[in-house]
Design a protein around this motif. Structure first.
Motif, PDB file in Angstrom:
ATOM      1  N   ILE A   1      24.113 -13.580  18.825  1.00 28.78           N
ATOM      2  CA  ILE A   1      25.292 -14.357  19.207  1.00 28.78           C
ATOM      3  C   ILE A   1      24.854 -15.616  19.955  1.00 28.78           C
ATOM      4  N   PRO A   2      25.233 -16.805  19.474  1.00 24.04           N
ATOM      5  CA  PRO A   2      24.926 -18.038  20.211  1.00 24.04           C
ATOM      6  C   PRO A   2      25.721 -18.064  21.521  1.00 24.04           C
ATOM      7  N   LEU A   3      25.025 -18.331  22.619  1.00 24.25           N
ATOM      8  CA  LEU A   3      25.670 -18.310  23.928  1.00 24.25           C
ATOM      9  C   LEU A   3      25.801 -19.724  24.499  1.00 24.25           C
ATOM     10  N   PRO A   4      26.857 -19.972  25.259  1.00 26.82           N
ATOM     11  CA  PRO A   4      26.992 -21.269  25.924  1.00 26.82           C
ATOM     12  C   PRO A   4      25.880 -21.473  26.949  1.00 26.82           C
ATOM     13  N   GLU A   5      25.720 -22.691  27.372  1.00 29.13           N
ATOM     14  CA  GLU A   5      24.694 -23.034  28.359  1.00 29.13           C
ATOM     15  C   GLU A   5      24.873 -22.218  29.638  1.00 29.13           C
ATOM     16  N   GLY A   6      23.770 -21.684  30.136  1.00 36.66           N
ATOM     17  CA  GLY A   6      23.779 -20.994  31.420  1.00 36.66           C
ATOM     18  C   GLY A   6      24.347 -19.597  31.395  1.00 36.66           C
ATOM     19  N   VAL A   7      24.606 -19.052  30.204  1.00 35.94           N
ATOM     20  CA  VAL A   7      25.240 -17.734  30.088  1.00 35.94           C
ATOM     21  C   VAL A   7      24.242 -16.729  29.514  1.00 35.94           C
ATOM     22  N   GLU A   8      24.148 -15.557  30.128  1.00 39.13           N
ATOM     23  CA  GLU A   8      23.307 -14.471  29.643  1.00 39.13           C
ATOM     24  C   GLU A   8      24.158 -13.230  29.424  1.00 39.13           C
ATOM     25  N   LEU A   9      23.734 -12.395  28.475  1.00 41.80           N
ATOM     26  CA  LEU A   9      24.408 -11.122  28.235  1.00 41.80           C
ATOM     27  C   LEU A   9      23.732 -10.038  29.066  1.00 41.80           C
ATOM     28  N   VAL A  10      24.521  -9.314  29.823  1.00 41.77           N
ATOM     29  CA  VAL A  10      23.977  -8.293  30.708  1.00 41.77           C
ATOM     30  C   VAL A  10      23.275  -7.193  29.914  1.00 41.77           C
ATOM     31  N   GLU A  11      23.832  -6.801  28.774  1.00 40.38           N
ATOM     32  CA  GLU A  11      23.236  -5.731  27.970  1.00 40.38           C
ATOM     33  C   GLU A  11      21.818  -6.097  27.527  1.00 40.38           C
ATOM     34  N   LEU A  12      21.601  -7.372  27.188  1.00 44.53           N
ATOM     35  CA  LEU A  12      20.274  -7.786  26.740  1.00 44.53           C
ATOM     36  C   LEU A  12      19.267  -7.770  27.884  1.00 44.53           C
ATOM     37  N   LYS A  13      19.743  -7.935  29.101  1.00 46.90           N
ATOM     38  CA  LYS A  13      18.842  -7.846  30.249  1.00 46.90           C
ATOM     39  C   LYS A  13      18.310  -6.422  30.401  1.00 46.90           C
ATOM     40  N   HIS A  14      19.064  -5.468  29.840  1.00 42.51           N
ATOM     41  CA  HIS A  14      18.647  -4.059  29.862  1.00 42.51           C
ATOM     42  C   HIS A  14      18.054  -3.630  28.511  1.00 42.51           C
ATOM     43  N   GLU A  15      17.729  -4.623  27.679  1.00 37.67           N
ATOM     44  CA  GLU A  15      17.116  -4.380  26.368  1.00 37.67           C
ATOM     45  C   GLU A  15      17.980  -3.494  25.485  1.00 37.67           C
ATOM     46  N   ASN A  16      19.263  -3.702  25.544  1.00 32.49           N
ATOM     47  CA  ASN A  16      20.200  -2.953  24.705  1.00 32.49           C
ATOM     48  C   ASN A  16      20.829  -3.912  23.696  1.00 32.49           C
ATOM     49  N   ASP A  17      20.151  -4.073  22.561  1.00 35.30           N
ATOM     50  CA  ASP A  17      20.615  -5.011  21.541  1.00 35.30           C
ATOM     51  C   ASP A  17      21.571  -4.302  20.584  1.00 35.30           C
ATOM     52  N   ALA A  18      22.730  -3.970  21.073  1.00 29.98           N
ATOM     53  CA  ALA A  18      23.695  -3.180  20.304  1.00 29.98           C
ATOM     54  C   ALA A  18      24.371  -4.015  19.226  1.00 29.98           C
ATOM     55  N   GLY A  19      24.906  -3.306  18.229  1.00 34.40           N
ATOM     56  CA  GLY A  19      25.682  -3.963  17.188  1.00 34.40           C
ATOM     57  C   GLY A  19      27.044  -4.392  17.709  1.00 34.40           C
ATOM     58  N   VAL A  20      27.510  -5.531  17.218  1.00 34.47           N
ATOM     59  CA  VAL A  20      28.783  -6.093  17.668  1.00 34.47           C
ATOM     60  C   VAL A  20      29.847  -6.004  16.580  1.00 34.47           C
ATOM     61  N   VAL A  21      29.480  -6.390  15.373  1.00 36.98           N
ATOM     62  CA  VAL A  21      30.430  -6.391  14.259  1.00 36.98           C
ATOM     63  C   VAL A  21      29.648  -6.177  12.968  1.00 36.98           C
ATOM     64  N   ALA A  22      30.262  -5.495  12.004  1.00 36.89           N
ATOM     65  CA  ALA A  22      29.594  -5.209  10.730  1.00 36.89           C
ATOM     66  C   ALA A  22      30.627  -5.213   9.613  1.00 36.89           C
ATOM     67  N   ILE A  23      30.119  -5.277   8.386  1.00 39.20           N
ATOM     68  CA  ILE A  23      30.976  -5.161   7.201  1.00 39.20           C
ATOM     69  C   ILE A  23      30.485  -3.969   6.380  1.00 39.20           C
ATOM     70  N   HIS A  24      31.389  -3.036   6.125  1.00 29.77           N
ATOM     71  CA  HIS A  24      31.046  -1.829   5.377  1.00 29.77           C
ATOM     72  C   HIS A  24      32.049  -1.605   4.257  1.00 29.77           C
ATOM     73  N   GLN A  25      31.662  -0.752   3.340  1.00 33.08           N
ATOM     74  CA  GLN A  25      32.606  -0.306   2.324  1.00 33.08           C
ATOM     75  C   GLN A  25      33.731   0.466   3.001  1.00 33.08           C
ATOM     76  N   PRO A  26      34.957   0.343   2.515  1.00 34.25           N
ATOM     77  CA  PRO A  26      36.047   1.150   3.082  1.00 34.25           C
ATOM     78  C   PRO A  26      35.723   2.629   3.003  1.00 34.25           C
ATOM     79  N   ARG A  27      36.081   3.370   4.028  1.00 32.86           N
ATOM     80  CA  ARG A  27      35.754   4.796   4.092  1.00 32.86           C
ATOM     81  C   ARG A  27      36.329   5.560   2.902  1.00 32.86           C
ATOM     82  N   LYS A  28      37.536   5.208   2.473  1.00 28.33           N
ATOM     83  CA  LYS A  28      38.170   5.930   1.367  1.00 28.33           C
ATOM     84  C   LYS A  28      37.365   5.780   0.082  1.00 28.33           C
ATOM     85  N   VAL A  29      36.828   4.581  -0.145  1.00 26.89           N
ATOM     86  CA  VAL A  29      36.028   4.355  -1.347  1.00 26.89           C
ATOM     87  C   VAL A  29      34.781   5.220  -1.311  1.00 26.89           C
ATOM     88  N   GLU A  30      34.123   5.277  -0.144  1.00 23.85           N
ATOM     89  CA  GLU A  30      32.924   6.096  -0.009  1.00 23.85           C
ATOM     90  C   GLU A  30      33.230   7.564  -0.273  1.00 23.85           C
TER      91      GLU A  30
END
Length: 218
Positions: A165-194
């Motif tokens: 995620i591109p961050l504005p100037e001077g802004v840090e993500l707290v999770e990344l300071k703890h080395e937690n590079d979690a997923g934010v958003v994804a695209i998947h096949q609809p569950r019903k189709v699967e």
């Protein structure tokens, strides 16, 4: 940050559960303001004003002007206690901010380009939001109203992580300071189709097994 939120407050002397109930009946919300090297102070704010301002998403990611008995202080809202059944704010916590001290605030994510993302437009996938906001650390002057996440080029079965995620100037993500590079958003096949595809696979195996049994009996 073009909007300015002013929260009018009064000092609160009466303490305890009974006093808080009386204040709420009279249209006030008990609150506390703390931080910046000063002693915590009990206050009350107009429930009607606070409830209306909380209807704006930006209220939670702005530096607020808290006027206590006419004396202004710069604060951010840190916690809110809501009634489980009624539209009522039971209590609020405000944190004083100083221009030279970093603060941690939760900021909303705004997702852009969902309709044109290849994973949706041509892949038939659906967007899954794993997060709707993130905790940031920055000086008050750098506090963003929101953080934009562009997914207009996201393919099927791809995920955007915090580190992307591109961050504005001077802004840090707290999770990344703890080395937690979690997923934010994804695209998947609809569950019903699967599920339908799995059912079809199971059905085919059953038919094959039946045919094989028939052949062994002949």
């Amino acid at each position: 940050m073009s909007d300015e939120f002013v929260v009018e407050a009064k000092s609160r002397e009466a303490q305890g559960t009974g006093a808080s109930r009386r204040l709420r009946r009279d249209g006030w919300t008990p609150a506390i303001v703390y931080g910046a090297g000063k002693a915590p102070q009990s206050i009350v704010v107009s429930h009607r004003q606070l409830y209306r301002q909380m209807g704006y998403e930006a209220f939670f990611s702005h530096i607020l002007k808290l006027e206590i008995d006419g004396q202004p202080e710069s604060v951010v809202i840190k916690a809110v206690q809501r009634h489980p059944a009624r539209k009522q704010i039971l209590h609020a916590d405000f944190l004083r901010v100083r221009a030279d001290h970093a603060i941690r605030v939760r900021v909303p994510l705004h997702f852009e380009g969902e309709a044109v993302a290849p994973g949706v437009k041509t892949g038939g996938g659906v967007v899954e939001h794993m997060m709707n906001d993130v905790e940031v650390e920055c000086l008050p002057k750098h506090l963003p109203e929101y953080i934009a996440v562009d997914i207009s080029k996201l393919e099927l079965d791809q995920t955007v992580h915090l580190s992307e995620i591109p961050l504005p100037e001077g802004v840090e993500l707290v999770e990344l300071k703890h080395e937690n590079d979690a997923g934010v958003v994804a695209i998947h096949q609809p569950r019903k189709v699967e599920e339908d595809e799995e059912d079809e696979g199971d059905s085919g195996e059953g038919e094959q097994a039946s045919d094989d049994e028939g052949e062994s009996e002949d």
